[in-house]
Design a protein around this motif. Structure first.
Motif, mmCIF file in Angstrom:
data_model
loop_
_atom_site.group_PDB
_atom_site.id
_atom_site.type_symbol
_atom_site.label_atom_id
_atom_site.label_comp_id
_atom_site.label_asym_id
_atom_site.label_seq_id
_atom_site.Cartn_x
_atom_site.Cartn_y
_atom_site.Cartn_z
ATOM 1 N N ARG A 249 0.852 -1.194 0.000
ATOM 2 C CA ARG A 249 0.000 0.000 0.000
ATOM 3 C C ARG A 249 0.882 1.236 0.000
ATOM 4 N N ASP A 250 0.278 2.367 -0.339
ATOM 5 C CA ASP A 250 1.038 3.603 -0.507
ATOM 6 C C ASP A 250 1.110 4.435 0.765
ATOM 7 N N ASN A 251 0.334 4.074 1.793
ATOM 8 C CA ASN A 251 0.290 4.896 2.996
ATOM 9 C C ASN A 251 0.781 4.118 4.209
ATOM 10 N N LEU A 252 1.068 4.849 5.273
ATOM 11 C CA LEU A 252 1.407 4.253 6.557
ATOM 12 C C LEU A 252 0.174 4.301 7.449
ATOM 13 N N ARG A 253 0.073 3.369 8.387
ATOM 14 C CA ARG A 253 -1.140 3.279 9.209
ATOM 15 C C ARG A 253 -0.801 3.215 10.692
ATOM 16 N N LEU A 254 -1.532 4.033 11.456
ATOM 17 C CA LEU A 254 -1.434 4.070 12.913
ATOM 18 C C LEU A 254 -2.791 3.694 13.490
ATOM 19 N N ALA A 255 -2.837 2.694 14.356
ATOM 20 C CA ALA A 255 -4.083 2.275 14.997
ATOM 21 C C ALA A 255 -4.168 2.868 16.397
ATOM 22 N N LEU A 256 -5.350 3.414 16.725
ATOM 23 C CA LEU A 256 -5.601 4.006 18.038
ATOM 24 C C LEU A 256 -6.827 3.362 18.668
ATOM 25 N N PRO A 257 -6.905 3.332 20.002
ATOM 26 C CA PRO A 257 -8.107 2.805 20.658
ATOM 27 C C PRO A 257 -9.333 3.622 20.261
ATOM 28 N N SER A 258 -10.447 2.939 20.077
ATOM 29 C CA SER A 258 -11.642 3.606 19.553
ATOM 30 C C SER A 258 -12.586 4.094 20.644
ATOM 31 N N LYS A 259 -12.490 3.559 21.855
ATOM 32 C CA LYS A 259 -13.474 3.900 22.890
ATOM 33 C C LYS A 259 -12.807 4.015 24.257
ATOM 34 N N GLY A 260 -13.512 4.707 25.152
ATOM 35 C CA GLY A 260 -13.120 4.729 26.549
ATOM 36 C C GLY A 260 -12.050 5.746 26.884
ATOM 37 N N ARG A 261 -11.610 5.668 28.129
ATOM 38 C CA ARG A 261 -10.624 6.607 28.649
ATOM 39 C C ARG A 261 -9.302 6.508 27.897
ATOM 40 N N TRP B 256 -6.384 4.695 12.114
ATOM 41 C CA TRP B 256 -7.516 3.770 12.178
ATOM 42 C C TRP B 256 -7.893 3.545 13.635
ATOM 43 N N PHE B 257 -9.193 3.715 13.938
ATOM 44 C CA PHE B 257 -9.683 3.506 15.298
ATOM 45 C C PHE B 257 -10.162 2.063 15.435
ATOM 46 N N GLN B 258 -9.613 1.375 16.433
ATOM 47 C CA GLN B 258 -9.890 -0.044 16.631
ATOM 48 C C GLN B 258 -10.087 -0.345 18.112
ATOM 49 N N ARG B 259 -10.722 -1.483 18.394
ATOM 50 C CA ARG B 259 -10.737 -1.969 19.774
ATOM 51 C C ARG B 259 -9.299 -2.226 20.227
ATOM 52 N N ALA B 260 -9.056 -2.108 21.522
ATOM 53 C CA ALA B 260 -7.690 -2.263 22.021
ATOM 54 C C ALA B 260 -7.091 -3.606 21.631
ATOM 55 N N THR B 261 -7.870 -4.670 21.744
ATOM 56 C CA THR B 261 -7.354 -5.988 21.366
ATOM 57 C C THR B 261 -7.035 -6.056 19.888
ATOM 58 N N ASP B 262 -7.862 -5.400 19.076
ATOM 59 C CA ASP B 262 -7.650 -5.462 17.629
ATOM 60 C C ASP B 262 -6.477 -4.602 17.172
ATOM 61 N N VAL C 289 -1.580 1.537 22.514
ATOM 62 C CA VAL C 289 -2.465 0.641 23.265
ATOM 63 C C VAL C 289 -1.830 0.401 24.624
ATOM 64 N N GLY C 290 -2.565 -0.223 25.523
ATOM 65 C CA GLY C 290 -2.020 -0.533 26.836
ATOM 66 C C GLY C 290 -1.002 -1.664 26.782
ATOM 67 N N ALA C 291 0.003 -1.589 27.642
ATOM 68 C CA ALA C 291 1.015 -2.647 27.692
ATOM 69 C C ALA C 291 0.396 -3.992 28.043
ATOM 70 N N ASP C 292 -0.713 -3.985 28.783
ATOM 71 C CA ASP C 292 -1.378 -5.244 29.124
ATOM 72 C C ASP C 292 -1.898 -5.948 27.884
ATOM 73 N N MET C 293 -2.402 -5.193 26.912
ATOM 74 C CA MET C 293 -2.898 -5.784 25.678
ATOM 75 C C MET C 293 -1.758 -6.328 24.821
ATOM 76 N N VAL C 294 -0.637 -5.632 24.826
ATOM 77 C CA VAL C 294 0.526 -6.131 24.086
ATOM 78 C C VAL C 294 0.972 -7.463 24.678
ATOM 79 N N ALA C 295 0.999 -7.551 26.014
ATOM 80 C CA ALA C 295 1.424 -8.783 26.669
ATOM 81 C C ALA C 295 0.452 -9.923 26.417
ATOM 82 N N GLU C 296 -0.851 -9.638 26.472
ATOM 83 C CA GLU C 296 -1.849 -10.702 26.340
ATOM 84 C C GLU C 296 -2.051 -11.134 24.893
ATOM 85 N N ILE C 297 -2.351 -10.202 24.025
ATOM 86 C CA ILE C 297 -2.638 -10.547 22.628
ATOM 87 C C ILE C 297 -1.353 -10.803 21.855
#
Length: 414
Positions: A70-82, A119-125, A140-148
């Motif tokens: 693809r021609d672009n770069l992508r950054l994913a951010l949490p979509s909901k919550g604090r 791109w806005f995504q769920r933290a797990t996604d 994303v949270g470090a806990d999600m990186v460790a778990e997923i």
């Protein structure tokens, strides 16, 4: 009534030799389980799915062997919550404004970084999309990186301390009953030494829990799943203890639970994580990461300090500097900045050099002790100013990233 799932639906029929088993409810994609869920509405049957310890109840799709073109770069951010709110605020503080024209869409852009899609995504996604190459970077949270992420070598934590979403994963143990005397992890281990009656732990972090209990030599543990309200599980009899995120600890206390010595599993906060393959192969990504690190570190370091300016009397700038450097509180980042202060001359005469202005950076937590120290040294007219950014010669995390990737500074044009 106990129902055993057939192996044809992707769910293992029996446990493999391993540390523990768990009860899973996240198997809605399995046709067999959907059929059982429909039965449950009429017969109220309790479905228990016994699985192997790969924490997966369905067959995982194979990951791409090549990088998505693809021609672009992508950054994913949490979509909901604090976490989502704090992420956007941090980017704004770094002069990076996420523009989302349509609130119903999941894609946005950052005007200051053309060519980058957000791109806005769920933290797990966020983590899953990094692993599958759909996005290149994520916050994303470090806990999600460790778990997923589960120690996947393709995930690289680029910035490990974004200073928001701070919490920790910990065990929650009941205050009463047979747990009243449990004060430590060792006490808990001694209570559950039988394979017939394992320690039942309800959690959404099966990978993290499995490693934690293995590292602490627990032999008889059963991991259970629930979609929410984990704190209620021990009181209901569904589990013995919980393993979940703890922030202030109020929710634990209000549900008659507490932490025990040795029961803290890991600390967590917002982190910037990237795909190793994308960093090495995606054109322009390393340059973008360098800019992100510069902006983030410049703001986060500055946010810990105040700039303090005071009038100081002394025979010379060097004498004033020596006075300040003699104090542990007033040395600043590299040392004080000393400038002459000129006052009005008598009867309208030429300006006169009366004293010096001393400027130092002081940690916010030490502001008042520093002001008292300045006064003790003869300072007056103390001004306290916020600091927006402190740009270092080069972010230390950038150097660490290059080392992780096996690159040198000459390999990357930034």
């Amino acid at each position: 009534m106990m129902l055993q799932a057939p192996t044809s639906c992707g769910v293992q029929q029996r446990c493999l030799p391993s540390l523990c088993t768990f009860r899973s409810t996240d198997v809605s994609s399995c046709s067999y389980v959907r059929r059982m869920q429909s039965l449950r509405t009429t017969s109220r049957a309790h479905v228990t799915v016994v699985c192997s310890l790969n924490n997966s109840t369905v067959v995982q799709a194979p990951r791409p062997t090549t990088l998505q073109q693809r021609d672009n770069l992508r950054l994913a951010l949490p979509s909901k919550g604090r976490m989502a709110e704090d992420t956007l605020q941090l980017l704004r503080d770094c002069q990076l404004t996420v523009v989302k024209p349509n609130p119903r869409q999941y894609v946005a852009e950052i005007a200051q970084m053309p060519g980058l899609e957000v791109w806005f995504q769920r933290a797990t996604d966020v983590v899953r999309k990094l692993l599958y190459g759909d996005v290149d970077l994520g916050i994303v949270g470090a806990d999600m990186v460790a778990e997923i992420g589960n120690d996947d070598p393709d995930l690289v934590v680029v910035h490990d301390g974004l200073s928001f979403g701070k919490c920790h994963l910990a065990l929650g143990v009941p205050n009463t009953g047979k747990f009243a005397g449990v004060k430590s992890l060792d006490d808990l281990k001694r209570m559950y030494s039988s394979e017939q009656a394992p320690l039942r732990v309800v959690t959404g972090y099966h990978n993290v829990a499995r490693k934690f209990f293995a590292d602490n030599n627990f032999e008889h543990v059963k991991l259970l799943s629930a979609d929410g309200a984990l704190e209620a599980a021990p009181a209901m009899g569904f589990a013995d203890i919980i393993l979940d995120l703890v922030s202030s600890g109020v929710t634990l206390r209000e549900n008659n639970l507490r932490e025990v010595a040795g029961g803290r599993v890991m600390a967590s906060q917002g982190v910037l994580v990237a795909s190793r393959r994308a960093l090495l192969e995606r054109p322009g990504l390393l340059g973008l990461v360098h800019e992100l690190l510069e902006r983030l570190d410049a703001h986060l370091v500055a946010d810990s300090y105040y700039s303090v300016v005071a009038n100081m009397r002394g025979e010379s700038a060097e004498a004033v500097a020596a006075l300040l450097l003699g104090s542990k509180l007033l040395g600043g980042l590299e040392g004080p900045t000393i400038s002459p202060v000129l006052t009005r001359g008598a009867d309208g005469g030429p300006a006169q050099h009366g004293f010096y202005a001393a400027q130092v950076c002081v940690p916010k937590s030490l502001l008042y002790p520093a002001v008292k120290e300045i006064r003790k040294l003869g300072g007056s007219g103390v001004l306290v100013l916020p600091i927006m950014y402190i740009f270092d010669e080069e972010p230390h995390r950038w150097r660490a990233l290059l080392d992780t990737l096996g690159l040198s500074r000459g390999d990357v044009a930034v």
